[in-house]
Motif scaffolding. Sequence first.
Motif, PDB file in Angstrom:
ATOM      1  N   VAL A   1       1.174  -1.347   0.019  1.00 45.42           N
ATOM      2  CA  VAL A   1       0.233  -0.261  -0.048  1.00 45.42           C
ATOM      3  C   VAL A   1       1.117   0.907   0.097  1.00 45.42           C
ATOM      4  CG1 VAL A   1      -1.444   1.702   1.049  1.00 45.42           C
ATOM      5  CG2 VAL A   1      -2.004  -1.133   0.986  1.00 45.42           C
ATOM      6  N   THR A   2       0.695   1.560  -1.012  1.00 46.30           N
ATOM      7  CA  THR A   2       2.015   2.998  -1.048  1.00 46.30           C
ATOM      8  C   THR A   2       1.675   4.359  -0.864  1.00 46.30           C
ATOM      9  OG1 THR A   2       1.106   3.632  -3.866  1.00 46.30           O
ATOM     10  CG2 THR A   2       3.016   1.854  -2.877  1.00 46.30           C
ATOM     11  N   GLY A   3       0.683   4.533  -0.626  1.00 42.38           N
ATOM     12  CA  GLY A   3       0.054   6.252  -1.329  1.00 42.38           C
ATOM     13  C   GLY A   3       0.088   6.481   0.623  1.00 42.38           C
ATOM     14  N   LEU A   4      -1.021   5.865   1.305  1.00 43.13           N
ATOM     15  CA  LEU A   4      -1.577   6.198   2.838  1.00 43.13           C
ATOM     16  C   LEU A   4       0.293   5.465   3.927  1.00 43.13           C
ATOM     17  CD1 LEU A   4      -4.817   5.094   3.299  1.00 43.13           C
ATOM     18  CD2 LEU A   4      -4.140   7.506   2.997  1.00 43.13           C
ATOM     19  N   ILE A   5       0.968   4.353   3.830  1.00 41.74           N
ATOM     20  CA  ILE A   5       1.655   4.089   4.095  1.00 41.74           C
ATOM     21  C   ILE A   5       2.946   4.553   4.873  1.00 41.74           C
ATOM     22  CG2 ILE A   5       2.701   2.429   2.931  1.00 41.74           C
ATOM     23  CD1 ILE A   5       1.658   1.620   6.481  1.00 41.74           C
ATOM     24  N   HIS A   6       3.335   5.541   4.006  1.00 40.52           N
ATOM     25  CA  HIS A   6       4.507   6.139   3.671  1.00 40.52           C
ATOM     26  C   HIS A   6       3.896   7.711   5.212  1.00 40.52           C
ATOM     27  CE1 HIS A   6       6.774   4.931   0.649  1.00 40.52           C
ATOM     28  NE2 HIS A   6       5.429   4.805  -0.490  1.00 40.52           N
ATOM     29  N   ILE A   7       3.064   7.137   5.253  1.00 41.09           N
ATOM     30  CA  ILE A   7       2.349   9.136   7.049  1.00 41.09           C
ATOM     31  C   ILE A   7       3.214   8.127   7.455  1.00 41.09           C
ATOM     32  CG2 ILE A   7       0.452   9.713   8.257  1.00 41.09           C
ATOM     33  CD1 ILE A   7      -1.384   9.393   5.520  1.00 41.09           C
ATOM     34  N   LEU A   8       3.251   6.896   7.986  1.00 36.13           N
ATOM     35  CA  LEU A   8       3.592   6.249   9.035  1.00 36.13           C
ATOM     36  C   LEU A   8       5.103   7.010   9.051  1.00 36.13           C
ATOM     37  CD1 LEU A   8       2.407   2.681   9.595  1.00 36.13           C
ATOM     38  CD2 LEU A   8       1.741   4.748  10.988  1.00 36.13           C
ATOM     39  N   LEU A   9       6.092   6.711   8.069  1.00 40.47           N
ATOM     40  CA  LEU A   9       7.406   7.531   8.428  1.00 40.47           C
ATOM     41  C   LEU A   9       7.274   8.270   8.698  1.00 40.47           C
ATOM     42  CD1 LEU A   9      10.329   5.752   7.454  1.00 40.47           C
ATOM     43  CD2 LEU A   9       9.798   6.763   4.917  1.00 40.47           C
TER      44      LEU A   9
END
Length: 50
Positions: free
Chosen positions: A25-33
């Motif tokens: 899941v590319t878009g939302l998962i980068h918010i975690l980083l």
Amino acid sequence: MRSILYIIAVILVIGWLLGVFVYSVTGLIHILLVLAIISLLIGLIGGRRA
């Protein structure tokens, strides 16, 4: 307080890695980083003041 921020940062980075490599899941998962980096920065900046 600093140790709590580090624990949260580690959990968010692990979640980000799982999301990227397992679920793709590319878009939302980068918010975690981003949240992990922000919490580390707050911990480092707050640690220097105290």
